[in-house]
Design a protein around this motif. Sequence first.
Motif, short mmCIF file in Angstrom:
data_model
loop_
_atom_site.label_atom_id
_atom_site.label_comp_id
_atom_site.label_asym_id
_atom_site.label_seq_id
_atom_site.Cartn_x
_atom_site.Cartn_y
_atom_site.Cartn_z
N GLY A 218 17.88 41.93 41.01
CA GLY A 218 17.08 42.13 42.22
C GLY A 218 15.64 41.67 42.09
N THR A 219 15.27 41.06 40.95
CA THR A 219 13.89 40.56 40.84
C THR A 219 13.73 39.22 41.53
N GLY A 220 14.81 38.58 41.89
CA GLY A 220 14.67 37.31 42.59
C GLY A 220 15.03 36.11 41.74
N LYS A 221 15.93 36.29 40.80
CA LYS A 221 16.30 35.15 39.95
C LYS A 221 17.10 34.13 40.76
N THR A 222 18.09 34.62 41.54
CA THR A 222 18.84 33.70 42.38
C THR A 222 17.93 33.03 43.40
N THR A 223 17.03 33.83 43.94
CA THR A 223 16.06 33.30 44.90
C THR A 223 15.26 32.16 44.28
N ARG B 85 10.13 38.22 51.37
CA ARG B 85 11.23 38.58 52.28
C ARG B 85 10.68 39.67 53.17
N ARG C 174 8.06 42.24 51.79
CA ARG C 174 8.17 42.40 50.36
C ARG C 174 7.93 41.08 49.62
N1 ADP Z 1 19.36 36.66 52.44
C1 ADP Z 1 18.57 37.70 52.07
N2 ADP Z 1 17.93 38.41 53.02
C2 ADP Z 1 17.12 39.44 52.68
N3 ADP Z 1 16.89 39.84 51.42
C3 ADP Z 1 17.50 39.17 50.43
C4 ADP Z 1 18.37 38.06 50.70
N4 ADP Z 1 18.83 37.58 49.52
C5 ADP Z 1 18.27 38.36 48.57
N5 ADP Z 1 17.47 39.30 49.11
C6 ADP Z 1 16.67 40.30 48.36
O1 ADP Z 1 15.79 39.61 47.53
C7 ADP Z 1 15.73 40.24 46.28
C8 ADP Z 1 16.02 39.25 45.17
O2 ADP Z 1 17.37 38.86 45.27
P1 ADP Z 1 18.05 37.92 44.18
O3 ADP Z 1 17.26 36.67 44.08
O4 ADP Z 1 19.47 37.77 44.57
O5 ADP Z 1 17.91 38.79 42.86
P2 ADP Z 1 18.60 38.56 41.45
O6 ADP Z 1 19.36 37.28 41.49
O7 ADP Z 1 17.46 38.54 40.49
O8 ADP Z 1 19.47 39.75 41.20
C9 ADP Z 1 16.73 41.39 46.30
O9 ADP Z 1 16.00 42.58 46.45
C10 ADP Z 1 17.57 41.14 47.50
O10 ADP Z 1 17.91 42.34 48.10
#
Ligand code: ADP
Lengths: 259, 268
Positions: free
Chosen positions: B44-49, B18, B21
Amino acid sequence: MLEQLARLGRVGISILAHIGRGNILLFHILGGIGDIVVRPRLLIQQLYSVGVLSMLIISVSGTFVGMVLALQGYYTLSQFGAEQSLGVVVAASLVRELGPVVAALLFAGRAGSALTAEIGLMKATEQLSGLEMMAVDPIRRILTPRFLAGVISMPLLAALFSALGIMGGYFVGVGLLGVDDGAFWSQMQSKIDLHEDIYNGVIKSFVFGWICSWIALFQGYDAVPTSEGVSRATTRTVVHSSLAVLGIDFILTALMFGG
Amino acid sequence: MTSDTEPLVKIRGLRFFRGERAIFDGVDIDITRGSITAIMGPSGTGKTTLLKLISGQLRPQGGTIEVNGQNIHQLSRRALYRLRIRMGMLFQSGALLTDVSVFDNVAYPLQEHAHLPPSMIRKLVMLKLEAVGLRGARDLMPSALSGGMARRVALARAIALDPMMIMYDEPFTGQDPISLGVLVQLIRALNDASRLTSIIVSHDVQETTEIADYIYVISDGRVIDHGPPDAMMHSDAPWTGQFMRGLANGPVPFHYPAPGLEQDLLGA
Ligand SMILES: Nc1ncnc2c1ncn2[C@@H]1O[C@H](COP(=O)(O)OP(=O)(O)O)[C@@H](O)[C@H]1O
Ligand SMILES: [Mg+2]
């Protein structure tokens, strides 16, 4: 110095990227028109919420604007002894200019902001991602019918605005100020030209409908998916749409009536 | 095409950024067919990502993700959509369509993809709602549901098309103890009854270890440990131990980097 140039460059790039994303979205939206033929119900629902629900504010505003036009027009015209031309003045201002423009501004405030908030919230609550995961294209399913509804409704709303404006002008001019009933209508009939006035007005409102719907949907789709992001996007929709309508109106008017 | 012993999802050398980062920097993960695999890590480690990458909603900068033998990011849009019909996803928020009823939400994927007569769709929806215990709530609007109920409706919707896998995003967060218990049982039952493959993304250690067959722990863009739950709970690796046992002190600091406390309290 270099620092400032770099900042300027970054701003320029981000604006271009914004416009680029907007155009990509528009192409994607237009790509979904075929689906509407298969599912006309999607469009009909949106015609109701985008168009029909805007009718009240358009009608009331149109009537008042027509009444004010008649008042203002009457005093100016009476200085030249031309009160009997009041019908032409009211109708021409409405059909050529105020109908399309004011209706578009009201549309941006009423329907455009609602569209942005709706799409932005659907994004923030992951409904758009949810559709993606159900293998349904959210742009075609959600955005395309709203866009078409906006483009179709706008000319009709502008026509409604003008029609009620003329009625308002008639009420003030003929009813209150004593302009001759026959002169009001017959002068209007002979001086308002189908091509020059009415078609051009319809073209304007069609363009405005396109622009306002596009801006509203893009702002919603591009919104930062938080409550603050959506509220900012809603404000941007109204500001950008209003500026775009006024700017494009100048260009269109110059092209249509300038020569 | 693919044998049954091949993992259903095979992630190799995944890199995703991102901006500057690195969210993932060289991640390898295998999801075994028919199992419940948990992917754990702090917020915030990117699990949803990761789930969005697996489902093809995001595109990685490097590495490959194969689902059922197909490289997700090389599929055409049409092929990706066909594959998604066989992947369910339970979003953290439920992601129900807010303007239609519970029934219509669950019926939606069937109406879109199943080409069945309405009476058949109705029966299927009733069965799916029965499975999550909410047949009686079919006429409610999503706004009338509690968070736990909304998530169960979303689960009914995710299994409506009988997918081969389901991805759960933080299914346990924000649930009261009762709906939590129900949900844990439900996920296990669904997995075992229909030979489903489940991926659970979570930071709730207790519930996840209770239900998972295999656990990956990710942090700072890398897989730092993986193994069956027992082994993970008793891991000697300092990071894993800290995370799994929920200690504040360890290799992962509880405090965001800051100057000394005295300096902030007494300083100018
Ligand atoms: N659409 C986006 N644009 C920019 N940064 C994002 C976006 N979505 C998530 N992030 C960042 O990517 C990182 C991982 O997010 P996420 O996958 O939601 O974490 P988790 O689900 O593990 O809590 C976070 O630091 C978040 O701030
Ligand atoms: Mg998350």
